[in-house]
Design a protein around this motif. Structure first.
Motif, PDB file in Angstrom:
ATOM      1  N   GLY B 277       0.800  -1.223   0.000  1.00  0.00           N
ATOM      2  CA  GLY B 277       0.000   0.000   0.000  1.00  0.00           C
ATOM      3  C   GLY B 277       0.829   1.268   0.000  1.00  0.00           C
ATOM      4  O   GLY B 277       0.295   2.363  -0.143  1.00  0.00           O
ATOM      5  N   ARG B 279       3.180   3.996  -1.464  1.00  0.00           N
ATOM      6  CA  ARG B 279       3.550   4.532  -2.783  1.00  0.00           C
ATOM      7  C   ARG B 279       4.977   5.075  -2.766  1.00  0.00           C
ATOM      8  O   ARG B 279       5.721   4.920  -3.734  1.00  0.00           O
ATOM      9  N   THR B 304       1.673   1.588  -9.941  1.00  0.00           N
ATOM     10  CA  THR B 304       1.217   0.383  -9.238  1.00  0.00           C
ATOM     11  C   THR B 304       2.314  -0.134  -8.310  1.00  0.00           C
ATOM     12  O   THR B 304       3.499   0.160  -8.518  1.00  0.00           O
ATOM     13  N   ARG B 561     -12.115   5.715  -0.167  1.00  0.00           N
ATOM     14  CA  ARG B 561     -10.663   5.498  -0.142  1.00  0.00           C
ATOM     15  C   ARG B 561      -9.940   6.823   0.104  1.00  0.00           C
ATOM     16  O   ARG B 561     -10.459   7.884  -0.233  1.00  0.00           O
ATOM     17  N   LYS B 563      -5.776   8.813   0.757  1.00  0.00           N
ATOM     18  CA  LYS B 563      -4.308   8.733   0.711  1.00  0.00           C
ATOM     19  C   LYS B 563      -3.816   9.329   2.018  1.00  0.00           C
ATOM     20  O   LYS B 563      -4.283  10.405   2.402  1.00  0.00           O
ATOM     21  N   SER B 587       0.971   6.733   1.172  1.00  0.00           N
ATOM     22  CA  SER B 587       0.217   5.563   0.701  1.00  0.00           C
ATOM     23  C   SER B 587      -0.393   5.813  -0.677  1.00  0.00           C
ATOM     24  O   SER B 587      -0.517   6.963  -1.118  1.00  0.00           O
ATOM     25  N   TYR B 588      -0.748   4.723  -1.335  1.00  0.00           N
ATOM     26  CA  TYR B 588      -1.594   4.812  -2.533  1.00  0.00           C
ATOM     27  C   TYR B 588      -3.010   5.175  -2.100  1.00  0.00           C
ATOM     28  O   TYR B 588      -3.331   5.137  -0.908  1.00  0.00           O
ATOM     29  N   SER B 590      -6.210   4.197  -1.108  1.00  0.00           N
ATOM     30  CA  SER B 590      -6.685   2.885  -0.642  1.00  0.00           C
ATOM     31  C   SER B 590      -7.466   3.066   0.657  1.00  0.00           C
ATOM     32  O   SER B 590      -7.600   4.181   1.166  1.00  0.00           O
TER      33      SER B 590
END
Lengths: 113, 638
Positions: B277, B279, B304, B561, B563, B587-588, B590
């Motif tokens: 998770g 980034r 990704t 979601r 970040k 984080s991404y 999520s």
């Protein structure tokens, strides 16, 4: 000077050349040392010029060799630095299955009194 | 009569002379006219034949001497970036083809092809990128199609080139073997991705990092000389012409410590790799007394989690965002410095976690009330548990009537401006102070716990470094000197940005920061080998309009979601700080949350432990425990 006089001089010179008396006729014996000196100077000039060319050629080759060594040194330095990184050393030790690892405690040193 | 004849002769002679002179003048006139016409022709319509140009071309040729770009070094002189030429190898596949065809010599062509086959085997063994047959087919096709510039391999180093030059066919040189070599200066980064965004690069118009900012020192100055050809076709310097020697670029010695950078990079990679998770992540290690940056790590993934971790962007400088609870220290420092809080044990009412004025309830206070049964809380404990309520209460009570006072502090901590830094691109903070469009009745309280004010991680680290340095905030810097052949020609000394608080205030806040590690949100650092003082912070990141996808909540998309970012920032050893450290993970988008007390604290723990083992500062001296008796001659004979 008339054309006749010029023609006579050319004829006499040719005759003197044929008889091997030309230099004696023009009294070149008085200028003998000067002529030798002139030849010496010409020879020196040519020889020094060739020597300078040769030296500069050698200097150019040496410069190219030094440049190549510098490049070689830079490439070796980069390769050695890469090998010296702490994480790289740890990775290689792990791959080798070595028990040696990074220190967990600071070094103990002995100071010279 | 005789005299008359003489006079007549003289007149006739003069007439002849006049006639001759007349013709001579006519000839000169005609020639002049021709020359003039030729000049006009040459100037207007004459095209010079190439053969004629060759005859008049000067024997000397101007040769440009390129400078060697300076190196970028670590603080102990290890190279982060050096320059060396790399070589591209091409082949003239048609070499000697016409010669063999003109002689109708099929055997010679066969012999050439056999050598080409041997060459291809050697190339395949050297580069391992194609099979020998693939190389051979390419070369033979090139020979048949008349290719004079077939690329064999690009970017090979000197040693490889020398080996390739000994291969069959190529060993015969350019005129008989067809090898063509072109060199180009390349930058080599021996540590690969380590500190790559700090070091940066200069490629045409793309310019980043130290390479770009110190390009004027690094690039050097090109020189030139005129060369002439000798009798044996060597090119030598023309001594009758000017020479301007190339001046190589200067070296830049940075403040970065390779070992610290390596340790920080590895610790952060470990944390990020274990969590899909995440980034991106950053680490800043700064020397407390000087502001010298010893490590600056910027690791991020692509779109990704499957993409490789790499130094893609300098988040330490560019990621302007709300930092969350790490900014509570700003409020604490201000209220202590202003004398509003005289002791960290000073209490304030809990009010069930409510601060009047439209603020959200702090549910942590309810837990606190339930666990302790108390209706008041100390400032210290509020800091330990990172209570938003406590800091909103402090801000509203002490700066509610004069909010500008708190913002004056924020500006004096240099949290409201982009100060001068060795790398360009430091983000400009956004401060919603009174009178600005972003100001509302709750801005003061939210600013007190880290929202409503957006700064870069470097700003945060610099602020904490000011506390570590007992109130003297040092300007962070990355370059300590410019050197030429190992000799320092320009030195950059540490400089003070501002004196932000008194020594007593710094000591008080340090005590609070130690308590966070001892009893608060960063207890994962309690067992570190050096005592750490610091603060955790978890913040939600404002989403871009694309990420928000129509949601009115700036922090969540329509699917809930978000970040977020988790930070730990502090210094060690707490008693006598030597280094300030900041670790943040991003984080991404999520549903996951990452807290400053988890991954960042774990990374800090690993970094602190390794620095402790490595830094000479903590080396232990072996003291003499006894003495070996001096042996005298003859004593050992019995």
């Amino acid at each position: 000077m008339t054309a006749h006089a010029v023609w006579t001089a050319i004829k006499n010179s040719a005759r003197a050349l044929r008889n091997g008396e030309f230099l004696l006729r023009v009294r070149a014996d008085k200028l003998y040392m000067h002529i030798l000196y002139l030849f010496l100077l010409m020879w020196l000039t040519i020889m020094l010029s060739l020597q300078v060319d040769k030296t500069l050629t050698r200097a150019g080759a040496n410069k190219a060799a030094i440049e190549e060594l510098k490049i070689h040194h830079a490439e070796r330095e980069a390769a050695l630095v890469k090998l010296r990184s702490a994480s790289g050393i740890e990775e290689r030790l792990e791959k080798m299955g070595s028990k040696v690892a990074s220190p967990q405690e600071p070094a103990t040193i002995i100071k010279k009194r | 009569m005789k005299e008359k004849n003489e006079i007549q002769d003289t007149i006739e002679n003069r007439d002849r002379i006049h006639v001759v002179m007349f013709f001579v003048s006519i000839v000169v006139l005609v020639l002049s006219a021709l020359i003039l016409a030729r000049i006009v022709h040459i100037q207007t319509s004459y095209t010079v034949d190439a053969k004629v140009i060759n005859l008049f071309r000067p024997v000397s040729q101007r040769h440009t001497e390129a400078p060697v770009r300076g190196r970028i070094l670590s603080t102990d002189g290890r190279p982060f970036a050096i320059s060396a030429p790399l070589y591209d190898i091409y082949m003239d596949c048609t070499i000697r083809k016409r010669e063999f065809e003109e002689k109708n010599d099929a055997d010679a062509e066969m012999a050439w092809r056999e050598k080409a086959r041997q060459l291809c085997v050697a190339l395949s063994n050297e580069f391992h990128d194609k099979s020998a047959d693939q190389y051979y087919n390419t070369i033979i096709q090139g020979r048949e199609k008349g290719s004079k510039y077939l690329s064999i391999k690009k970017n090979v180093d000197l040693n490889t080139l020398r080996r390739v030059q000994t291969f069959p066919l190529f060993q015969e040189g350019g005129y008989r073997g067809g090898i063509i070599v072109e060199s180009h200066e390349e930058r080599i980064y021996p540590y690969d991705s380590l500190a790559r965004r700090v070091i940066g690069y200069v490629k045409d118009t793309l310019r980043k990092g130290l390479e770009a900012n110190f390009d004027y020192e690094l690039h050097g100055k090109a020189g030139y000389e005129w060369r002439r050809v000798t009798d044996d076709n060597s090119w030598i310097r023309d001594l009758d012409s000017n020479v301007v020697r190339a001046q190589d670029g200067n070296d830049i010695r940075t403040t970065l410590n390779v070992d610290f950078q390596d340790i920080a990079d590895r610790a952060l990679r470990k944390q990020i790799n274990e969590n899909d998770g995440i980034r991106a992540g950053i680490v800043i290690i700064m020397e407390a007394q000087t502001g010298a940056i010893r490590a600056m790590v910027n690791l991020s993934r692509g779109a990704t989690p499957q993409t490789t971790l790499w130094e893609r962007e300098n988040l330490c400088l560019t990621e302007v965002g709300e930092q969350g609870s790490v900014m509570k220290t700003v409020t604490l420092l201000s209220v202590v410095e202003d004398g509003h809080v005289k002791s960290l044990e000073q209490t304030l009412p809990t009010n069930n976690g409510f601060v009047p004025g439209g603020y959200k309830q702090d549910v942590h206070i309810l837990d606190y009330q339930r666990e302790t049964g108390r209706r008041d809380i100390t400032v210290m404990h509020g800091f330990e548990i990172s209570s938003n309520y406590v800091f909103t209460w402090l801000a509203e009570n002490y700066y509610g009537n004069r909010p500008q006072e708190l913002f004056d502090h924020i500006y004096s901590y240099r949290l409201g401006e982009a100060f001068d830094f060795d790398i360009s691109g430091l983000g400009t903070p956004v401060v919603n102070r009174p009178g600005t469009a972003g100001w509302s009745k709750t801005t003061l309280g939210t600013t007190a716990y880290g929202y409503g004010i957006s700064v870069t991680p470097l700003h945060v680290a610099t602020f904490y470094n000011g506390i570590a340095n007992k109130g003297r905030m040092m300007k962070p810097y990355l370059v300590e000197s410019v050197e030429k052949n190992g000799r320092v020609i320009k030195r950059y000394d540490p400089s003070v940005l501002n004196n932000i608080c008194s020594r007593n205030t710094a000591d008080t806040v340090t005590r609070a920061l130690r308590a966070v590690v001892e009893r608060g949100t960063a207890t994962r650092l309690k067992q570190a080998k050096l005592s750490v003082a610091g603060k955790t912070g978890t913040a939600q990141v404002v989403l871009t309009p694309q990420e928000r996808a129509g949601s009115t909540d700036p922090y969540h998309d329509p699917w809930g979601r978000k970040k977020n970012q988790g930070t730990f920032v502090g210094f060690f050893p707490a008693e006598n700080p030597k280094y300030t450290i900041l670790v943040t993970v991003y984080s991404y988008l999520s549903g996951l949350s990452f807290y400053g007390g988890t991954l960042p604290a774990l990374a800090v723990r690993e970094i602190v432990d390794k620095i402790y083992a490595l830094d000479p500062e903590w080396e232990q001296e072996l003291h003499r425990a006894g003495s070996v008796p001096v042996m005298k001659k003859g004593e050992n004979e019995q």
